[in-house]
Design an enzyme around this catalytic site. Structure first.
Site, PDB file in Angstrom:
ATOM      1  N   GLY A   1      -4.797  -1.614   4.978  1.00 47.08           N
ATOM      2  CA  GLY A   1      -3.982  -2.761   4.545  1.00 47.08           C
ATOM      3  C   GLY A   1      -4.673  -4.087   4.812  1.00 47.08           C
ATOM      4  O   GLY A   1      -4.709  -4.966   3.956  1.00 47.08           O
ATOM      5  N   ARG A   2      -5.245  -4.264   6.007  1.00 46.60           N
ATOM      6  CA  ARG A   2      -5.842  -5.557   6.351  1.00 46.60           C
ATOM      7  C   ARG A   2      -7.215  -5.761   5.708  1.00 46.60           C
ATOM      8  O   ARG A   2      -7.865  -6.772   5.938  1.00 46.60           O
ATOM      9  CB  ARG A   2      -5.887  -5.739   7.865  1.00 46.60           C
ATOM     10  CG  ARG A   2      -6.483  -4.586   8.644  1.00 46.60           C
ATOM     11  CD  ARG A   2      -6.176  -4.704  10.142  1.00 46.60           C
ATOM     12  NE  ARG A   2      -6.611  -3.545  10.913  1.00 46.60           N
ATOM     13  CZ  ARG A   2      -5.887  -2.449  11.065  1.00 46.60           C
ATOM     14  NH1 ARG A   2      -4.704  -2.337  10.469  1.00 46.60           N
ATOM     15  NH2 ARG A   2      -6.342  -1.453  11.805  1.00 46.60           N
TER      16      ARG A   2
ATOM     17  N   HIS B   1      -4.723 -33.215  17.483  1.00 40.48           N
ATOM     18  CA  HIS B   1      -3.577 -34.039  17.887  1.00 40.48           C
ATOM     19  C   HIS B   1      -2.427 -33.184  18.405  1.00 40.48           C
ATOM     20  O   HIS B   1      -1.290 -33.644  18.472  1.00 40.48           O
ATOM     21  CB  HIS B   1      -3.137 -34.910  16.708  1.00 40.48           C
ATOM     22  CG  HIS B   1      -4.246 -35.801  16.242  1.00 40.48           C
ATOM     23  ND1 HIS B   1      -4.506 -37.024  16.815  1.00 40.48           N
ATOM     24  CD2 HIS B   1      -5.216 -35.587  15.320  1.00 40.48           C
ATOM     25  CE1 HIS B   1      -5.577 -37.554  16.227  1.00 40.48           C
ATOM     26  NE2 HIS B   1      -6.030 -36.688  15.319  1.00 40.48           N
TER      27      HIS B   1
ATOM     28  N   LYS C   1       9.220  -0.706  14.216  1.00 37.61           N
ATOM     29  CA  LYS C   1       9.745  -0.479  12.855  1.00 37.61           C
ATOM     30  C   LYS C   1      10.866   0.543  12.912  1.00 37.61           C
ATOM     31  O   LYS C   1      11.921   0.379  12.297  1.00 37.61           O
ATOM     32  CB  LYS C   1       8.643   0.105  11.964  1.00 37.61           C
ATOM     33  CG  LYS C   1       7.709  -0.887  11.340  1.00 37.61           C
ATOM     34  CD  LYS C   1       6.830  -0.145  10.303  1.00 37.61           C
ATOM     35  CE  LYS C   1       5.574  -0.912  10.012  1.00 37.61           C
ATOM     36  NZ  LYS C   1       4.608  -0.167   9.212  1.00 37.61           N
TER      37      LYS C   1
ATOM     38  N   LYS D   1       0.840  -1.206   0.000  1.00 41.14           N
ATOM     39  CA  LYS D   1       0.000   0.000   0.000  1.00 41.14           C
ATOM     40  C   LYS D   1       0.877   1.260   0.000  1.00 41.14           C
ATOM     41  O   LYS D   1       0.697   2.161  -0.793  1.00 41.14           O
ATOM     42  CB  LYS D   1      -0.937  -0.028   1.213  1.00 41.14           C
ATOM     43  CG  LYS D   1      -1.784   1.198   1.321  1.00 41.14           C
ATOM     44  CD  LYS D   1      -2.749   1.134   2.491  1.00 41.14           C
ATOM     45  CE  LYS D   1      -3.368   2.501   2.695  1.00 41.14           C
ATOM     46  NZ  LYS D   1      -4.323   2.559   3.794  1.00 41.14           N
TER      47      LYS D   1
ATOM     48  N   GLU E   1      -4.715  -6.305  15.014  1.00 42.42           N
ATOM     49  CA  GLU E   1      -4.196  -5.012  14.564  1.00 42.42           C
ATOM     50  C   GLU E   1      -5.316  -3.960  14.661  1.00 42.42           C
ATOM     51  O   GLU E   1      -5.051  -2.779  14.858  1.00 42.42           O
ATOM     52  CB  GLU E   1      -3.677  -5.113  13.122  1.00 42.42           C
ATOM     53  CG  GLU E   1      -2.720  -4.006  12.750  1.00 42.42           C
ATOM     54  CD  GLU E   1      -1.925  -4.261  11.471  1.00 42.42           C
ATOM     55  OE1 GLU E   1      -0.687  -4.345  11.524  1.00 42.42           O
ATOM     56  OE2 GLU E   1      -2.548  -4.378  10.399  1.00 42.42           O
TER      57      GLU E   1
ATOM     58  N   GLU F   1      10.614  -4.708   4.500  1.00 39.03           N
ATOM     59  CA  GLU F   1      10.718  -6.110   4.094  1.00 39.03           C
ATOM     60  C   GLU F   1      10.382  -6.277   2.612  1.00 39.03           C
ATOM     61  O   GLU F   1      11.079  -6.959   1.856  1.00 39.03           O
ATOM     62  CB  GLU F   1       9.746  -6.979   4.907  1.00 39.03           C
ATOM     63  CG  GLU F   1      10.037  -7.045   6.388  1.00 39.03           C
ATOM     64  CD  GLU F   1       9.233  -6.016   7.192  1.00 39.03           C
ATOM     65  OE1 GLU F   1       9.063  -4.877   6.717  1.00 39.03           O
ATOM     66  OE2 GLU F   1       8.797  -6.368   8.302  1.00 39.03           O
TER      67      GLU F   1
HETATM   68  O1  F6P Z   1       3.129  -2.852   9.796  1.00 41.90           O
HETATM   69  C1  F6P Z   1       1.768  -2.967   9.673  1.00 41.90           C
HETATM   70  C2  F6P Z   1       1.293  -2.717   8.268  1.00 41.90           C
HETATM   71  O2  F6P Z   1       1.200  -1.356   8.049  1.00 41.90           O
HETATM   72  C3  F6P Z   1      -0.029  -3.425   7.983  1.00 41.90           C
HETATM   73  O3  F6P Z   1      -1.107  -2.716   8.462  1.00 41.90           O
HETATM   74  C4  F6P Z   1       0.035  -3.587   6.513  1.00 41.90           C
HETATM   75  O4  F6P Z   1      -0.892  -4.524   6.060  1.00 41.90           O
HETATM   76  C5  F6P Z   1       1.471  -4.014   6.348  1.00 41.90           C
HETATM   77  O5  F6P Z   1       2.181  -3.242   7.298  1.00 41.90           O
HETATM   78  C6  F6P Z   1       2.062  -3.841   4.974  1.00 41.90           C
HETATM   79  O6  F6P Z   1       2.028  -2.512   4.567  1.00 41.90           O
HETATM   80  P1  F6P Z   1       2.221  -2.104   3.062  1.00 41.90           P
HETATM   81  O7  F6P Z   1       1.110  -2.725   2.273  1.00 41.90           O
HETATM   82  O8  F6P Z   1       2.166  -0.607   3.038  1.00 41.90           O
HETATM   83  O9  F6P Z   1       3.555  -2.626   2.603  1.00 41.90           O
END
Ligand code: F6P
Length: 532
Positions: free
Chosen positions: A270-271, A387, A498, A208, A356, A214
């Site tokens: 995002g979620r 199990h 972060k 987003k 979240e 990452e």
């Molecule tokens: O660190 C949390 C977050 O902002 C989530 O809410 C989001 O889904 C994820 O990181 C990834 O963010 P992006 O889509 O901006 O890379």
């Protein structure tokens, strides 16, 4: 109702519930003896989803007050505000409009209608791109069609599409494999790429913000892999790369061709983003029509949420039970146990959605809250979990409410297997509720029972029903947030870690204000690693 004066624990319903919680608890077995109609009363159906919540620790008095709690909260007002595009995410001054992504008719509100037209344009792009890839017309630099798609993203840019591609495995394209890489752990991206043919691989960088450490690091590693193997200088300028983002400027800066950037709006959290262009991998894997069916199912759940009376609303029922357990009975965790291997990622997906959104302890007005909010969500599929951790569910010292989820029929299974799967699920729900007594000399064989659970039965795991299931949980989490008086749509809690990670990585561990324990761990790792 003026929401700024809403304090849930000062309402009459909250106080009544607190009193019930302090009294001797409900024995659900006794409640069934008193009321032969209980499973009919405490159940609700909408289209092809059926929820039985009769195995919960409630009676009609508690339920009446839980309904009153919802009705005396800003739920109705917040619902109207969300669907009409008001900026209910106050800390980020944003509307929350994932429901618009699945709206199928024009909106009466002009502003929303404009946004809807934009959304339809974005959907057309998803359709166009996914259909070209699926039909073999989207070609790599050597003129070969795509056989492997790697979605690089994390959190909401990973979990939703990853879950959906697995859930809709029945409809998977026979010649195109979809892979997902989230973690910055280099072993994940390298082992994924190393088994692929670069000439036939499409990388999707899904983010987003297009700022996530990452995702950008994995994206750069994938570009380097393409560069080395395709022997071209700028693979990011080819059809081997697509970016999906609400921040196209950052994607352009990253070097992606403008024509390969699929956009969505920043009012999609995002979620909640699997319904947006972030769902491109779902459309590639299962087909655009299935992706669209998923949106239709979610839209039907939106309709149910908007129109059903409080006492007949499936998301409200799930939310009220969750609030009852967390805020009144102090039950700290909630297990999600799908009896369907294709829903293996549902517990992780719901973990992000619930924790979240509602893992917070200040009100919308910034005041500390005096009550417990989101439980810890965890789980795995049955029968596997039986199990592993079911021992604790049956005889441990914690009471853990459970959501059991299964499809009534499964075209990918056989009647024999499916009978065994469903038989196990129903038996577990029943055993956990009924328990079994044992003689004092055999207390290890005693099952206390009275463990609460919901059971959600879906006619079949179609794209439409999958969409409805996800929207059901989205609205459950929304209702919880309204009643707990939380802003469910920001996630400031993830920022500090972060920031510290970025500082630590660039500082070589020499930060002046780094705590002694972390400084020594950093030094230990560097000394023992031999990697640098
Ligand atoms: O660190 C949390 C977050 O902002 C989530 O809410 C989001 O889904 C994820 O990181 C990834 O963010 P992006 O889509 O901006 O890379």
């Amino acid at each position: 109702m003026d929401t700024s004066y809403y304090v849930p624990d000062k309402t009459e319903a909250w106080q009544n519930l607190k009193r019930y919680a302090q009294k001797q608890g409900v024995d659900v077995r006794h409640e069934f003896e008193l009321d032969s109609e209980r499973s009919r009363v405490f159940s609700v159906r909408t289209n092809e989803l059926f929820l039985d919540y009769s195995k919960n620790l409630i009676n009609s008095e508690i339920w009446t007050d839980l309904i009153a709690l919802a009705e005396n909260s800003p739920l109705q007002q917040m619902k109207n505000s969300m669907f009409s595009g008001k900026k209910i995410n106050t800390s980020e001054n944003r509307a929350v409009l994932h429901t618009l992504l699945r709206k199928n008719q024009a909106s009466e509100i002009d502003e929303l209608d404009k946004l809807l037209k934009k959304v339809k344009g974005q959907s057309q792009n998803i359709k166009k791109v996914s259909e070209r890839i699926r039909s073999g017309l989207w070609l790599g630099v050597d003129g070969k069609p795509i056989t492997d798609v790697v979605n690089i993203g994390i959190g909401g840019s990973d979990l939703g599409p990853r879950l959906a591609c697995n859930a809709l495995a029945e409809f998977r394209h026979p010649k195109i494999n979809t892979h997902f890489v989230g973690n910055v752990d280099g072993a994940e991206i390298l082992s994924t790429l190393n088994k692929l043919d670069p000439q036939r691989t499409l990388i999707i960088i899904a983010s987003k913000t297009f700022k996530t450490q990452e995702t950008l690091m994995n994206g750069n590693t994938a570009i380097k892999w393409l560069r080395q193997n395709l022997k071209i200088a700028d693979p990011q300028k080819t059809d081997h790369l697509i970016a999906v983002t609400a921040n196209p400027n950052n994607a352009l800066e990253f070097g992606v061709n403008e024509s390969n950037i699929l956009q969505f709006s920043d009012w999609v959290g995002g979620r909640y983003s699997l319904w947006s262009s972030i769902g491109i991998s779902i459309a590639i894997s299962a087909g655009y029509d299935r992706f669209h069916e998923m949106l239709v199912g979610a839209q039907e759940m939106d309709e149910h949420f908007l129109t059903a009376p409080t006492g007949k609303s499936m998301p409200v029922a799930l939310a009220l039970l969750s609030i009852w357990y967390s805020s009144f009975l102090n039950l700290e965790t909630h297990a999600v146990i799908p009896y369907c291997e294709r829903l293996q990622l549902l517990p992780s997906y719901l973990q992000q959605l619930a924790m979240e959104s509602n893992g917070k302890s200040v009100s919308r007005q910034g005041q500390p809250l005096d009550y417990a909010t989101s439980p810890v969500i965890w789980g795995q599929t049955g029968t596997n979990g039986q199990h592993a951790f079911f021992q604790l569910l049956h005889q441990g010292s914690h009471t853990i409410p459970i959501d059991f989820i299964a499809a009534c029929s499964d075209a990918m299974s056989t009647p024999k297997h499916h009978e065994a799967l469903i038989g196990n699920m129903l038996a577990q729900g029943s055993a956990l509720m009924l328990g079994q007594s044992a003689s004092p000399s055999k207390m290890h064989q005693h099952y206390p029972g009275n463990n609460p659970s919901n059971t959600i039965l879906i006619d079949k795991l179609s794209a439409k029903n999958f969409g409805a299931l996800i929207a059901l949980y989205e609205h459950k989490v929304f209702v919880e947030g309204c009643i707990w008086n939380i802003n469910s749509f920001d996630q400031w809690g993830v920022e500090l870690g972060k920031k510290m990670a970025n500082n630590l990585i660039s500082s070589e561990g020499s930060l002046p204000n780094l705590d002694a324990s972390t400084r020594s761990l950093f030094a230990h790792q560097r000394a023992r690693s031999g990697m640098y």
